[in-house]
Design an enzyme around this catalytic site. Sequence first.
Site, mmCIF file in Angstrom:
data_model
loop_
_atom_site.group_PDB
_atom_site.id
_atom_site.type_symbol
_atom_site.label_atom_id
_atom_site.label_comp_id
_atom_site.label_asym_id
_atom_site.label_seq_id
_atom_site.Cartn_x
_atom_site.Cartn_y
_atom_site.Cartn_z
ATOM 1 N N ASP A 188 0.869 -1.180 0.000
ATOM 2 C CA ASP A 188 0.000 0.000 0.000
ATOM 3 C C ASP A 188 0.912 1.238 0.000
ATOM 4 O OD1 ASP A 188 -1.765 2.022 0.721
ATOM 5 O OD2 ASP A 188 -2.788 0.888 2.246
ATOM 6 N N LYS A 203 -1.040 -1.374 -4.530
ATOM 7 C CA LYS A 203 -1.865 -0.167 -4.701
ATOM 8 C C LYS A 203 -0.919 0.956 -5.132
ATOM 9 C CE LYS A 203 -4.984 -1.160 -0.854
ATOM 10 N NZ LYS A 203 -5.436 -0.655 0.450
ATOM 11 N N ASP A 254 -7.336 -8.638 5.900
ATOM 12 C CA ASP A 254 -8.360 -8.496 6.932
ATOM 13 C C ASP A 254 -8.847 -7.070 7.133
ATOM 14 O OD1 ASP A 254 -5.862 -7.577 8.087
ATOM 15 O OD2 ASP A 254 -6.966 -7.496 9.967
ATOM 16 N N VAL A 282 -9.272 -3.669 0.645
ATOM 17 C CA VAL A 282 -9.701 -5.015 0.246
ATOM 18 C C VAL A 282 -9.526 -6.017 1.386
ATOM 19 C CG1 VAL A 282 -9.283 -4.709 -2.233
ATOM 20 C CG2 VAL A 282 -7.404 -5.466 -0.776
HETATM 21 P P1 IMP Z 1 1.891 -0.603 3.704
HETATM 22 O O1 IMP Z 1 2.903 -0.643 4.791
HETATM 23 O O2 IMP Z 1 1.073 0.652 3.742
HETATM 24 O O3 IMP Z 1 2.468 -0.865 2.328
HETATM 25 O O4 IMP Z 1 0.826 -1.722 3.995
HETATM 26 C C1 IMP Z 1 1.174 -3.058 3.996
HETATM 27 C C2 IMP Z 1 0.347 -3.844 4.956
HETATM 28 O O5 IMP Z 1 -0.871 -3.179 5.317
HETATM 29 C C3 IMP Z 1 -0.068 -5.145 4.302
HETATM 30 O O6 IMP Z 1 0.851 -6.148 4.633
HETATM 31 C C4 IMP Z 1 -1.423 -5.398 4.895
HETATM 32 O O7 IMP Z 1 -1.294 -6.128 6.087
HETATM 33 C C5 IMP Z 1 -1.971 -4.041 5.222
HETATM 34 N N1 IMP Z 1 -2.867 -3.558 4.163
HETATM 35 C C6 IMP Z 1 -2.618 -2.633 3.214
HETATM 36 N N2 IMP Z 1 -3.666 -2.435 2.431
HETATM 37 C C7 IMP Z 1 -4.633 -3.267 2.898
HETATM 38 C C8 IMP Z 1 -5.983 -3.531 2.479
HETATM 39 O O8 IMP Z 1 -6.537 -2.970 1.516
HETATM 40 N N3 IMP Z 1 -6.648 -4.463 3.201
HETATM 41 C C9 IMP Z 1 -6.102 -5.122 4.256
HETATM 42 N N4 IMP Z 1 -4.858 -4.894 4.680
HETATM 43 C C10 IMP Z 1 -4.133 -3.969 3.989
#
Ligand code: IMP
Length: 200
Positions: free
Chosen positions: A126, A154, A182, A176
Amino acid sequence: MKHRVVKFAKQWYKSNLIPMEDTIKVHGKEFELFIRSSEISGMVDEIALKLNHDLEGKDVIFVGILNGAFIFAADLIRRIKMNCRISFVKTASYKGTQTTGHVETLIGLGDEIKGKTVVVIEDIIDTGLTLEEVLKQLRNHQPAEIFVVALLFKCDACIKDVRIDYLGREIPNDFVIGYGLDCDGHGRNLRDIYKIKNLC
Ligand code: IMP
């Protein structure tokens, strides 16, 4: 009697989150079907095919990022043909449907990866904060090389300069659930991936 059976089935469907007409309610929020399990399976097949080709003959250790990647990691590793190991780290950065912007490491790496080929398995990227933090920690253990596998990306939400070596697919910036992903711990058990209908 027939009426009672139908009523019971409806209640059971509701309480067990089984999709009716491609829309479900999980943890008080409505989600719609987004990626079917057959498509997910195809993405995992394709990633495994490339990994089997590219990493043949290497001493590989996969590192899954818990909790979200547990199903993806389990499916992927069973398609890997080379001799390999798998380990996990556990991070947390999400609360409800939003990132906190802060990555907490709940369980660190317990295995020796010095000089090895490491393949990080992430369910979804994300902001890219989690990946950046995990890569930083892994590099401290001096692996020979690190590759990144992600099922979903994303791209519009990403604020970090991430390099994804093997990707299932890009998705819009929607929340999602399903296939390990989750909403506050709910929805991981869904076979398909669902996206949120309306954020409240
Ligand atoms: P980031 O650190 O923002 O890249 O997010 C990574 C982590 O956030 C992933 O490993 C997921 O556990 C959680 N995550 C990010 N987007 C989503 C989503 O749309 N649904 C559920 N968990 C998400």
